[in-house]
Scaffold this motif. Sequence first.
Motif, PDB file in Angstrom:
ATOM      1  N   THR A 739       1.045  -1.032   0.108  1.00 33.01           N
ATOM      2  CA  THR A 739       0.020   0.202   0.089  1.00 33.01           C
ATOM      3  C   THR A 739       0.810   1.144  -0.196  1.00 33.01           C
ATOM      4  N   GLY A 740       2.308   0.752   0.646  1.00 34.30           N
ATOM      5  CA  GLY A 740       2.740   2.209   0.232  1.00 34.30           C
ATOM      6  C   GLY A 740       2.519   3.120   1.884  1.00 34.30           C
ATOM      7  N   GLY A 741       1.906   2.476   2.488  1.00 31.23           N
ATOM      8  CA  GLY A 741       1.568   3.699   4.062  1.00 31.23           C
ATOM      9  C   GLY A 741       1.539   3.048   4.900  1.00 31.23           C
ATOM     10  N   ALA A 742       1.675   3.557   6.152  1.00 29.24           N
ATOM     11  CA  ALA A 742       1.374   3.544   7.662  1.00 29.24           C
ATOM     12  C   ALA A 742       0.608   1.878   8.351  1.00 29.24           C
ATOM     13  N   ILE A 743       0.728   1.165   8.656  1.00 30.57           N
ATOM     14  CA  ILE A 743       0.434  -0.055   9.333  1.00 30.57           C
ATOM     15  C   ILE A 743       0.610  -0.332  10.475  1.00 30.57           C
ATOM     16  N   ASN A 744      -0.058   0.355  11.685  1.00 31.23           N
ATOM     17  CA  ASN A 744       0.352   0.685  12.736  1.00 31.23           C
ATOM     18  C   ASN A 744      -0.601   0.444  14.048  1.00 31.23           C
ATOM     19  N   ARG A 745      -1.508  -1.201  13.503  1.00 32.20           N
ATOM     20  CA  ARG A 745      -2.379  -1.709  14.459  1.00 32.20           C
ATOM     21  C   ARG A 745      -2.851  -2.951  14.162  1.00 32.20           C
ATOM     22  N   ILE A 746      -2.688  -3.413  14.953  1.00 31.47           N
ATOM     23  CA  ILE A 746      -3.412  -5.084  14.408  1.00 31.47           C
ATOM     24  C   ILE A 746      -5.141  -5.454  15.509  1.00 31.47           C
ATOM     25  N   PRO A 747      -5.795  -5.848  14.943  1.00 32.05           N
ATOM     26  CA  PRO A 747      -5.593  -6.468  13.388  1.00 32.05           C
ATOM     27  C   PRO A 747      -5.578  -5.055  11.879  1.00 32.05           C
ATOM     28  N   ILE A 748      -5.527  -5.763  11.197  1.00 34.38           N
ATOM     29  CA  ILE A 748      -5.504  -5.226   9.846  1.00 34.38           C
ATOM     30  C   ILE A 748      -6.092  -4.878   9.066  1.00 34.38           C
ATOM     31  N   THR A 749      -6.899  -3.827   9.879  1.00 34.53           N
ATOM     32  CA  THR A 749      -8.552  -4.506   9.042  1.00 34.53           C
ATOM     33  C   THR A 749      -8.883  -3.488   7.350  1.00 34.53           C
ATOM     34  N   PRO A 750      -9.696  -3.714   7.012  1.00 39.23           N
ATOM     35  CA  PRO A 750      -9.980  -3.514   5.434  1.00 39.23           C
ATOM     36  C   PRO A 750      -9.789  -1.990   5.577  1.00 39.23           C
ATOM     37  N   GLU A 751     -10.373  -1.491   6.579  1.00 37.64           N
ATOM     38  CA  GLU A 751     -10.334   0.139   6.168  1.00 37.64           C
ATOM     39  C   GLU A 751      -8.744   0.785   6.801  1.00 37.64           C
ATOM     40  N   ASP A 752      -8.314   0.115   7.543  1.00 34.90           N
ATOM     41  CA  ASP A 752      -7.126   0.492   7.569  1.00 34.90           C
ATOM     42  C   ASP A 752      -5.358  -0.094   6.163  1.00 34.90           C
ATOM     43  N   VAL A 753      -6.106  -0.608   5.148  1.00 31.08           N
ATOM     44  CA  VAL A 753      -5.530  -0.811   4.112  1.00 31.08           C
ATOM     45  C   VAL A 753      -6.246   0.280   3.137  1.00 31.08           C
ATOM     46  N   LEU A 754      -7.006   0.354   3.266  1.00 31.52           N
ATOM     47  CA  LEU A 754      -7.527   1.572   1.984  1.00 31.52           C
ATOM     48  C   LEU A 754      -7.455   3.151   2.785  1.00 31.52           C
ATOM     49  N   ASP A 755      -7.507   3.003   4.534  1.00 27.91           N
ATOM     50  CA  ASP A 755      -6.680   4.069   4.997  1.00 27.91           C
ATOM     51  C   ASP A 755      -5.117   4.584   3.821  1.00 27.91           C
ATOM     52  N   ALA A 756      -4.099   3.178   4.270  1.00 30.51           N
ATOM     53  CA  ALA A 756      -2.528   3.165   3.863  1.00 30.51           C
ATOM     54  C   ALA A 756      -2.196   3.705   2.780  1.00 30.51           C
ATOM     55  N   LEU A 757      -3.756   2.544   1.727  1.00 33.84           N
ATOM     56  CA  LEU A 757      -3.483   3.350   0.179  1.00 33.84           C
ATOM     57  C   LEU A 757      -4.031   4.774  -0.457  1.00 33.84           C
ATOM     58  N   ALA A 758      -4.883   5.312   0.375  1.00 35.57           N
ATOM     59  CA  ALA A 758      -5.694   6.876   0.050  1.00 35.57           C
ATOM     60  C   ALA A 758      -4.016   7.821   0.554  1.00 35.57           C
ATOM     61  N   GLU A 759      -3.217   6.967   1.659  1.00 32.41           N
ATOM     62  CA  GLU A 759      -2.049   8.221   2.385  1.00 32.41           C
ATOM     63  C   GLU A 759      -0.764   8.180   1.930  1.00 32.41           C
ATOM     64  N   ASN A 760      -1.032   7.018   1.001  1.00 28.78           N
ATOM     65  CA  ASN A 760       0.576   7.040   0.001  1.00 28.78           C
ATOM     66  C   ASN A 760      -0.286   7.783  -1.242  1.00 28.78           C
TER      67      ASN A 760
END
Lengths: 763, 156
Positions: A739-760
Amino acid sequence: MSGSVGKSVPRLDAEPKVRGEAVYGVDFELTGTLYAALVLSPVPSGRIIGIDTSAAAAQAGVRAVVTAEDAPDLRSGLALDDEPLFASDTVHYEGEPIAAVVADSLKAARRAVSDVIVNIEESPPVASLEAALTEGAPLVHENWETFAPVPGLPEWPRQGNVVGEMTADPGGVDEAFAGADHIVEDVFVADRQYQAYLEPKSATAIYEEDRYTIHVSHQYPWNVRSRTARALGVNPSRIRVIGHHMGGGFGARLDVGLEPYAALLARLVRAPVKLVFDRSEDLLTCNSRENAIIRIRSGVMNDGRIVAREFLCDMDCGAYATDTVFLISIPIFLAGSVYEVPSTRVVARAVYTNTTPTGAFRGVSGTYLNFALERHTDNLANTIAMDRREFRIRNLMDDGHRMLNGQILTDAGIMRTAFAEVEAVAPWADMGKGPNRGVGMAATLWLTNPAPGQVTLKLDVDGTLGVITGASEIGTGAVAMGVRQIAADELGIDPRDVIVTMPDTDVQGHDGGAQGSRTTHIVGRAVREAGTGLREQVVRAGARLLGELPDDVEIGDGHVSVKGEWNRRVTLAEVATQALYDVGPLVASGSYATPTPKYDPDTAVGLLFPTFPTPTYHVHIAEVEVDPDTGLVTVLRYVVVQEVGKAITPEGVIGQIQGGVAQGIGYALYEGLQIGEDGRYRQRTLEAYRVPIALDVPRVEAVLLEHPDEEGPHGAKGAAEPPIVPVAAAIGNAIADATGGAINRIPITPEDVLDALAENRED
Amino acid sequence: MSAEFSMTVNGRTVTVDVAADETLLHVLRDELLLTGAKEGCDEGECGACTVLVDGKPVDSCIYPAPAAAGRTVSTIEGLVGSDGSLTPIQRAFVDGFAVQCGFCTPGFVMTLTALIEENSKPTERDIREALSGNLCRCTGYSTIIDAVLTATEERS
Ligand code: FES
Ligand code: FES
């Protein structure tokens, strides 16, 4: 048989299990059993104004309604004596036992539970780590100063809601930061994880002849014995614990659960009592993996060296201390290891909240600690624009690595071999290529639990070998395969001719429980000790039967034979039968406990778990694909290289790796057990709490790196626990890469993935 | 309210008299003492209680017992041959290390028995989909899937 160690021999308990014949703790019944159910606090925090049991007691079939008034006025715990059996004045978490109902049937007991009227004046709960640690926060236990460590444990730093603090500060860390080219700081947050073993907790107890016998499916019957004894205020020898087949545990069956309640009730009603949790009670009260917050800051040089680190971790122990005051020691073993960091400060705290007490889950605390460390390692590499794998190899520890507790790892260089093995199977340059794909790596070391074990071997008159051990078979096969195969090889017989007992604390010597991958290593070693004694007896008895001197005969293939004259031989059955009336039964015992590794006690304060014995070494690599529309993650490929000492049963070890990785994938992607602001769990059923299904888990590839340990039986070390440890980190790194974004939480939810993509996209 | 009815369980006709809201799982376990079907959740989520009703896998923990009246119920105890021999699926589970704690195993074996009745050559994808209602917390599923592939290869 030319030896079964190192071969994949199918486990003998698989047959009764596939036939549906195996009796688990929850299936076990005694004649005349009454059934009980617990009244659990409906609120996370409050004062009990009154308990009215009269309506419940009047129900048809109800034999007794029991409250704190009927129980010994005692607090006890694993480390700190802070927990009563039943809440009396205040409740500290939703699900805390307040009363129990005993009835003729489980249905009647459960029905009567809702007729127990508990009047509670609610108070606002301390629902999160942040809330508990705020200046002036309400105290979860106002009387915390009156709680004493369990006998034998020294005091440790604790204050208010902070029930334990471990600090390791070697000095000079700030100076080392000042010399760094870059300083990188990250914060990571992890939710709780529920063990979700398939067999819910239960216990059946009977009180006879002034003793309590408790039937369990439990990882650690000897702990049930001592913890129940302390909860009831009696000597441990007054308690007998008998183990049955166990439907998983993963750490949740290490401390006591329902056993002291069943024992108390059995005495009060003078009949066998069975207590069974339904799934929602089990989830609500289970000592799940703790939620945690990790702050990590490192100084790194442009050439790739890590020069300074600060590692701060807060762990939520819930309403009682449980084992978390031990777990706060674990960061000292991980924060400065695998990668060399010359100057590291670690502070870890266990914190009370008004939530269910947390506890052991496979890979205790290591899962999120490794996630934080390895996500941070990726960030360090990216900061100086160095390839993430190259950065790791650049900083990798070597033989003679000194951990932050002063313990020396003589063989840590095996980690380089593990990285090379990963590269051979899954070349870094080929992984994670293509749109929305990424690759991540994580490495760790892990311990083998050192708790003692004991075995008695007896050669029966029909030539079978009895293994009398208190070791518990949790499902891994450590007893059903490992211990059995090691025992078979002591006499060169077929593992099918080895009979292993179920745990019974009246019968066997102490066993440290199915925890921390210890069984094959420790109990296997005890088998070897006992085997030496038994073989000596067999040789002497066999020689007598053959009319030879002991030095001139040998054991092999189920016989004692004259050396060099293989056809002059007698069977083990003949030897045992003859010996019976010559010298008595052929029986020998062996005990073993891991020697405590050398360490430096001055390295830390509050270090209740001071060493990391019998370490093993692990590298994982994950390849993922993220869906840019839904945020869903697919794990395309997962490879584990695991150093195991020696694989006694290779397929068994691989099964542990596959299962551990599946649990790790659940932890990484699906399994958050979250606490709302009201102090209650948001996920309350197996429908809401999502455990991975067959469609979620790839075929995990495993490479076993054999590297025999001097102390272990045939060189074996622990293997079953650690495969879960690096999974969230490897997947998190792969998702961050994709994603090129930050992943700082467990669990990594689909929202986290979308946020990481948007951040990138914004960058 | 109670209900009296008959059903065929593992080839034998049984008549039971139970509360009308009783589940099939409790009748099997508590009345007929067939404890091979396990209660993992009692909410239709884990599949440990799977039995076959007229050949179809059901979560017996949420299946009302009276609904089985006149039907044929098969449980794990009924699978083995009269000589005690295991079915190919059971044998493949044992030989293929597909059993760890084993608490999920009866449910998996029943679901898979129904699957290969319907589809004698399931693909890996078919197997994974058929198993979407069965949780295993121990194995990570690979050995179970391989066991089915082995059993169906050997059958054909
Ligand atoms: S017990 Fe029926 S689905 Fe879980
Ligand atoms: S083998 Fe334990 S849940 Fe499947």
